[in-house]
Design a protein around this motif. Structure first.
Motif, mmCIF file in Angstrom:
data_model
loop_
_atom_site.group_PDB
_atom_site.id
_atom_site.type_symbol
_atom_site.label_atom_id
_atom_site.label_comp_id
_atom_site.label_asym_id
_atom_site.label_seq_id
_atom_site.Cartn_x
_atom_site.Cartn_y
_atom_site.Cartn_z
ATOM 1 N N ILE A 11 77.487 8.276 -48.868
ATOM 2 C CA ILE A 11 77.094 8.649 -47.837
ATOM 3 C C ILE A 11 78.141 9.540 -47.174
ATOM 4 C CG2 ILE A 11 76.403 5.937 -47.346
ATOM 5 C CD1 ILE A 11 79.118 5.664 -45.999
ATOM 6 N N ASN A 12 77.361 10.141 -45.720
ATOM 7 C CA ASN A 12 77.939 11.181 -45.543
ATOM 8 C C ASN A 12 79.430 12.248 -46.252
ATOM 9 O OD1 ASN A 12 77.985 9.520 -43.135
ATOM 10 N ND2 ASN A 12 80.543 8.301 -43.093
ATOM 11 N N VAL A 13 78.368 12.857 -47.433
ATOM 12 C CA VAL A 13 78.364 14.067 -48.351
ATOM 13 C C VAL A 13 76.764 14.832 -48.052
ATOM 14 C CG1 VAL A 13 80.493 12.956 -48.966
ATOM 15 C CG2 VAL A 13 78.091 12.695 -50.287
ATOM 16 N N HIS A 16 73.381 14.158 -45.906
ATOM 17 C CA HIS A 16 72.650 13.729 -45.976
ATOM 18 C C HIS A 16 73.355 12.730 -45.941
ATOM 19 C CE1 HIS A 16 73.179 14.122 -50.263
ATOM 20 N NE2 HIS A 16 72.381 13.217 -49.782
ATOM 21 N N LYS A 17 72.476 11.218 -45.335
ATOM 22 C CA LYS A 17 73.143 9.327 -45.592
ATOM 23 C C LYS A 17 73.760 10.021 -45.064
ATOM 24 C CE LYS A 17 70.581 8.256 -49.794
ATOM 25 N NZ LYS A 17 70.438 8.088 -51.459
ATOM 26 N N LYS A 18 74.153 9.699 -43.154
ATOM 27 C CA LYS A 18 75.027 9.741 -42.116
ATOM 28 C C LYS A 18 75.316 8.742 -42.119
ATOM 29 C CE LYS A 18 76.397 14.147 -41.702
ATOM 30 N NZ LYS A 18 77.481 14.736 -42.352
ATOM 31 N N VAL A 19 76.628 7.615 -41.928
ATOM 32 C CA VAL A 19 76.869 6.264 -41.584
ATOM 33 C C VAL A 19 77.671 6.100 -40.536
ATOM 34 C CG1 VAL A 19 77.071 4.241 -42.223
ATOM 35 C CG2 VAL A 19 75.157 5.013 -43.290
ATOM 36 N N PRO A 20 77.633 6.585 -39.199
ATOM 37 C CA PRO A 20 78.754 6.625 -38.367
ATOM 38 C C PRO A 20 80.159 4.782 -38.545
ATOM 39 C CG PRO A 20 77.325 7.136 -37.419
ATOM 40 C CD PRO A 20 76.262 6.420 -38.045
ATOM 41 N N GLN A 41 85.506 8.493 -44.153
ATOM 42 C CA GLN A 41 84.207 8.680 -43.662
ATOM 43 C C GLN A 41 82.760 8.455 -44.932
ATOM 44 O OE1 GLN A 41 82.730 8.644 -40.473
ATOM 45 N NE2 GLN A 41 84.862 8.477 -39.706
ATOM 46 N N SER A 42 83.929 8.091 -45.842
ATOM 47 C CA SER A 42 83.088 8.614 -47.143
ATOM 48 C C SER A 42 82.760 6.987 -47.978
ATOM 49 C CB SER A 42 83.670 8.844 -48.490
ATOM 50 O OG SER A 42 84.708 7.983 -48.399
#
Length: 184
Positions: A11-13, A16-20, A41-42
């Motif tokens: 995620i968050n790399v 794509h697959k953005k997750v706050p 953020q990972s």
């Protein structure tokens, strides 16, 4: 309640697959996890739960993310003591490696078949060293992880298992968050 550490893969790399992280903490709290904390953020999560089954927790987190964010993410959950043990078993302890962020932990979702491990252990990579212990590949990247030929993707391919990578500092900080003890 037991304290767990969850690792989300990918995620968050790469855009794509953005997750706050604030929304992730809220989503997981609403799913019944307690004292949810995230680190960077990972996809590193520390939480408490009465649920004793790691598989059940992995499924709960995966479903919560799918429902809340619209995509599936591989999830690996470990007890805090397991992560502390992985950290303690690190064979690359020279301060010059640790301080220059050259030590990585490739956390395997399953223990790979013995024949895959034997084949993998025979490989050599310039400026890279590794050791496999159970469900972790300890990786020393003397030229940095970004330049390493041996990385999460190549290890997954060679061992035929899913995996997720974290550096020494992240692993250390997660144990610190889970135990409420500052690192030394």
């Amino acid at each position: 309640m037991q304290v767990y550490i969850a690792f989300l893969r990918g995620i968050n790399v790469g855009g794509h697959k953005k997750v706050p992280m604030a929304k992730l903490r809220e989503t997981l709290s609403c799913a019944g996890l307690h004292d949810v904390k995230t680190y960077i953020q990972s996809g590193n999560i520390v939480f408490k739960s009465k649920i004793a089954s790691v598989n059940e927790l992995e499924q709960l987190i995966q479903k919560s993310i799918a429902d809340g964010f619209g995509f599936t993410v591989p999830v690996l959950v470990k007890l805090t003591k397991e992560v502390a043990s992985i950290l303690a078993d690190n064979p690359f302890t020279a301060s010059k490696y640790l301080e220059s962020n050259q030590v990585y932990f490739i956390l395997l979702f399953n223990i790979p078949p013995e024949e895959q491990v034997l084949s993998f252990e025979s490989m050599k990579y310039p400026n890279e060293e590794f050791k496999i212990l159970n469900n972790c590949v300890y990786l020393l990247c003397k030229n940095g992880y970004g330049k390493a030929r041996l990385n999460n993707h190549s290890i997954e391919r060679k061992l035929n298992v899913s995996a997720t990578a974290r550096n020494y500092r992240t692993m250390q900080k997660l144990v610190e968050l889970a135990t409420n003890k500052p690192s030394s």
